[in-house]
Design an enzyme around this catalytic site. Structure first.
Site, PDB file in Angstrom:
ATOM      1  N   ASN A 197      14.767 -40.527  36.765  1.00  0.00           N
ATOM      2  CA  ASN A 197      15.634 -41.593  37.236  1.00  0.00           C
ATOM      3  C   ASN A 197      16.459 -42.122  36.059  1.00  0.00           C
ATOM      4  OD1 ASN A 197      15.692 -44.791  37.249  1.00  0.00           O
ATOM      5  ND2 ASN A 197      15.920 -44.119  39.374  1.00  0.00           N
ATOM      6  N   CYS A 231      16.190 -39.629  43.590  1.00  0.00           N
ATOM      7  CA  CYS A 231      15.845 -40.967  44.082  1.00  0.00           C
ATOM      8  C   CYS A 231      16.973 -41.582  44.913  1.00  0.00           C
ATOM      9  CB  CYS A 231      15.510 -41.879  42.907  1.00  0.00           C
ATOM     10  SG  CYS A 231      16.859 -42.051  41.725  1.00  0.00           S
TER      11      CYS A 231
END
Length: 182
Positions: free
Chosen positions: A123, A156
């Protein structure tokens, strides 16, 4: 003359599926490829996939590879011409920066004198976090090289920095590093 030995460390990222392509392409380039996986990586892709693509047993724990008297991870660490960690999560980067050996990648990293190339995948907020950036600085100061991450749509759902670098470009960087070592 034998082929250069590349240890590919695969950690627990959704990008682990791209490591299958990476291992295949490294093998096609004539490298002897051995895969080492964290437990988290095995949640995304199986060791059998990498065993088939690399044509070598896959190390999934310190107790893997009991074929001779020397522990398997130490034998690989001794034979390695390059340790490539791809994908490298924030967790594995932290473990490598702090010398932890709680998984086979960390064990081999501590035992090898070979150069280390890390291809992060996580991320974007995790990549940019001060702790991760401090760990990257520490590893770079020790001579570890990084390739990536790149920007794009992340697993994500966010758009940003954190994608695994292009597999073909990782293969090319590996070839350059090994050619420089000769």
């Amino acid at each position: 003359m034998s082929a250069p030995v590349i240890i590919v460390g695969v950690s627990g990222s959704i990008a682990a599926y791209k490591a299958a392509d990476l291992v295949s392409k490294l093998g096609k380039r004539g490298f002897e490829v051995h895969v080492v996986m964290t437990h988290g990586a095995q949640e995304f892709i199986t060791p059998l996939t990498f065993q088939t693509l690399s044509k070598n047993p896959v190390v999934t724990s310190v107790f893997s590879g009991k074929e001779g008297w020397k522990p398997g991870h130490i034998d690989l660490a001794d034979r390695a011409n390059l340790l490539l960690v791809a994908p490298a999560t924030a967790n594995i980067i932290a473990e490598l920066a702090h010398g932890l050996a709680g998984n086979p990648i960390g064990e081999i990293a501590l035992a090898t004198l070979a150069p280390v190339l890390i291809a992060p995948a996580m991320n974007g907020k995790m990549w940019l976090h001060a702790a991760t950036q401090d760990n990257v600085k520490l590893l770079r100061a020790r001579g570890v090289e990084f390739i990536g991450p790149e920007e794009g749509l992340l697993a994500c759902g966010y758009e940003g920095l954190g994608r695994l670098w292009n597999v073909d470009d990782i293969v090319e960087r590996v070839a350059v590093l090994l050619a420089q070592k000769k």
